[in-house]
Design an enzyme around this catalytic site. Sequence first.
Site, PDB file in Angstrom:
ATOM      1  N   ARG A 113      97.644  -3.882  83.376  1.00 15.77           N
ATOM      2  CA  ARG A 113      96.566  -2.964  83.780  1.00 15.77           C
ATOM      3  C   ARG A 113      95.574  -2.910  82.634  1.00 15.77           C
ATOM      4  NH1 ARG A 113      96.756   3.034  86.353  1.00 15.77           N
ATOM      5  NH2 ARG A 113      97.047   1.680  88.157  1.00 15.77           N
ATOM      6  N   HIS A 140      92.205  -3.726  92.535  1.00 20.64           N
ATOM      7  CA  HIS A 140      93.509  -3.052  92.498  1.00 20.64           C
ATOM      8  C   HIS A 140      94.333  -3.569  93.682  1.00 20.64           C
ATOM      9  CE1 HIS A 140      96.507  -0.321  91.370  1.00 20.64           C
ATOM     10  NE2 HIS A 140      95.922   0.838  91.574  1.00 20.64           N
ATOM     11  N   GLN A 143      97.585  -1.848  95.070  1.00 17.43           N
ATOM     12  CA  GLN A 143      97.266  -0.633  95.816  1.00 17.43           C
ATOM     13  C   GLN A 143      96.875  -0.978  97.247  1.00 17.43           C
ATOM     14  OE1 GLN A 143      97.347   2.737  94.681  1.00 17.43           O
ATOM     15  NE2 GLN A 143      97.266   2.959  96.901  1.00 17.43           N
ATOM     16  N   ASP A 235      88.593   7.725  96.996  1.00 17.95           N
ATOM     17  CA  ASP A 235      89.165   7.580  95.654  1.00 17.95           C
ATOM     18  C   ASP A 235      88.297   8.416  94.713  1.00 17.95           C
ATOM     19  OD1 ASP A 235      90.555   6.696  93.391  1.00 17.95           O
ATOM     20  OD2 ASP A 235      89.515   4.769  93.294  1.00 17.95           O
ATOM     21  N   CYS A 275      94.406   6.608  96.936  1.00 15.78           N
ATOM     22  CA  CYS A 275      95.344   5.893  96.050  1.00 15.78           C
ATOM     23  C   CYS A 275      96.022   6.824  95.061  1.00 15.78           C
ATOM     24  CB  CYS A 275      94.616   4.776  95.329  1.00 15.78           C
ATOM     25  SG  CYS A 275      93.281   5.361  94.278  1.00 15.78           S
ATOM     26  N   ARG A 303     103.854   1.751  97.214  1.00 15.60           N
ATOM     27  CA  ARG A 303     103.577   0.919  96.039  1.00 15.60           C
ATOM     28  C   ARG A 303     104.876   0.252  95.577  1.00 15.60           C
ATOM     29  NH1 ARG A 303      99.320   1.998  92.643  1.00 15.60           N
ATOM     30  NH2 ARG A 303     100.082   0.136  91.582  1.00 15.60           N
TER      31      ARG A 303
HETATM   32  N1   CP Z   1      97.186   4.598  92.346  1.00 14.02           N
HETATM   33  C1   CP Z   1      97.534   4.253  91.094  1.00 14.02           C
HETATM   34  O1   CP Z   1      97.420   3.096  90.676  1.00 14.02           O
HETATM   35  O2   CP Z   1      98.043   5.271  90.347  1.00 14.02           O
HETATM   36  P1   CP Z   1      98.350   5.270  88.778  1.00 14.02           P
HETATM   37  O3   CP Z   1      97.032   5.204  88.059  1.00 14.02           O
HETATM   38  O4   CP Z   1      99.082   6.539  88.542  1.00 14.02           O
HETATM   39  O5   CP Z   1      99.184   4.056  88.446  1.00 14.02           O
HETATM   40  N1  NVA Z   2      89.482   3.848  90.800  1.00 10.60           N
HETATM   41  C1  NVA Z   2      90.517   4.479  90.024  1.00 10.60           C
HETATM   42  C2  NVA Z   2      91.863   4.162  90.579  1.00 10.60           C
HETATM   43  C3  NVA Z   2      93.020   4.778  89.854  1.00 10.60           C
HETATM   44  C4  NVA Z   2      94.346   4.372  90.413  1.00 10.60           C
HETATM   45  C5  NVA Z   2      90.405   4.048  88.568  1.00 10.60           C
HETATM   46  O1  NVA Z   2      90.156   2.870  88.322  1.00 10.60           O
HETATM   47  O2  NVA Z   2      90.555   4.895  87.697  1.00 10.60           O
END
Ligand code: CP
Ligand code: NVA
Length: 315
Positions: A113, A140, A143, A235, A275, A303
């Site tokens: 990530r 993502h 997700q 989101d 998400c 997930r």
């Molecule tokens: N939806 C998601 O990816 O959550 P986190 O940021 O908690 O991993």
């Molecule tokens: N769009 C958000 C998703 C978090 C899971 C971010 O990138 O922070």
Amino acid sequence: MDILSRKEEFKGRDFLSLYDYTPDEINYLLDVAASLKELQQRGEPHPLLAGKTLGMIFQKSSTRTRVSFEVGMYQLGGYPLFLSSSDLQLGRGETIADTGRVLARYLDGIMIRTYAHEDVQELAAHAGIPIINGLTDLLHPCQALADLLTIKEKKGWLAGLKLAYVGDGNNVAHSLMLGGAKVGMHVVVATPPGYAPKEEITLRAREAAAGTGATVTVTSDPVEAVTAADVVYTDVWASMGQETEKAERAKIFAPYQVNAGLVKAARSDFIFLHCLPAYRNLEVTSDVIDGPNSVVFEEAENRLHVQKAIMALLI
Ligand code: CP
Ligand code: NVA
């Protein structure tokens, strides 16, 4: 039945974007996820990755991604290692390429990530082991795959359904556009002007849609998006890395809040997805996210199941 009967087609591949997978492969991933979910619910052990290790590099915070990958690897009989980038030499300037080359000598797969999508591509180019995208600024995909599983469970199928995404044209929107297009859904994204999805992603999603009967529409009208939608999705307005824009975005995005008034335009049996993490009374009101149409916690659970499918097939 061997639930990984098509493993040879997947083994060794990266999972950076749903764009890289065919509709048939995405549907197969969903089928494997559903089978693994059933096994887990029945309490049947399924050590498909016994002896394998997954490194998990996090350059951003996470609740769901970290815990679901870690627990998922454990349930598959493998070993997950949490690698915070502030502890890795990566945080002190070691290159991504060298990090990838070294980690590949120890690990069987890496979930990462991070911010720049190019960093994940760079890691994949040098590591020689499967790289799984656990979120970048651009995409993502884990997700979106969990979202597709959730929609399929609730609606029975995917092709032909209308998904309305209202809010920021961000990583989650991008992956939903690509994933939705691949499985034949009608994806409509409503964002404030200036916050639309990236043109490159819209073009790729439309290219995928051409082969599946899907449509991909980008608008600035939230009511148009939500009208007769089977799925309503939102989101956060400020993603990780955009913290300084929070206040400004809260003003700009206010007309795009998913609230009881807006969802009146959706089908009466619509489902609401997010998400998570969610900010109540910003992008969504409590009556929607905590209401009867919301399936956000089942979505979060999924997930785990889709990522187990990804890991079991790729590693
Ligand atoms: N939806 C998601 O990816 O959550 P986190 O940021 O908690 O991993
Ligand atoms: N769009 C958000 C998703 C978090 C899971 C971010 O990138 O922070």
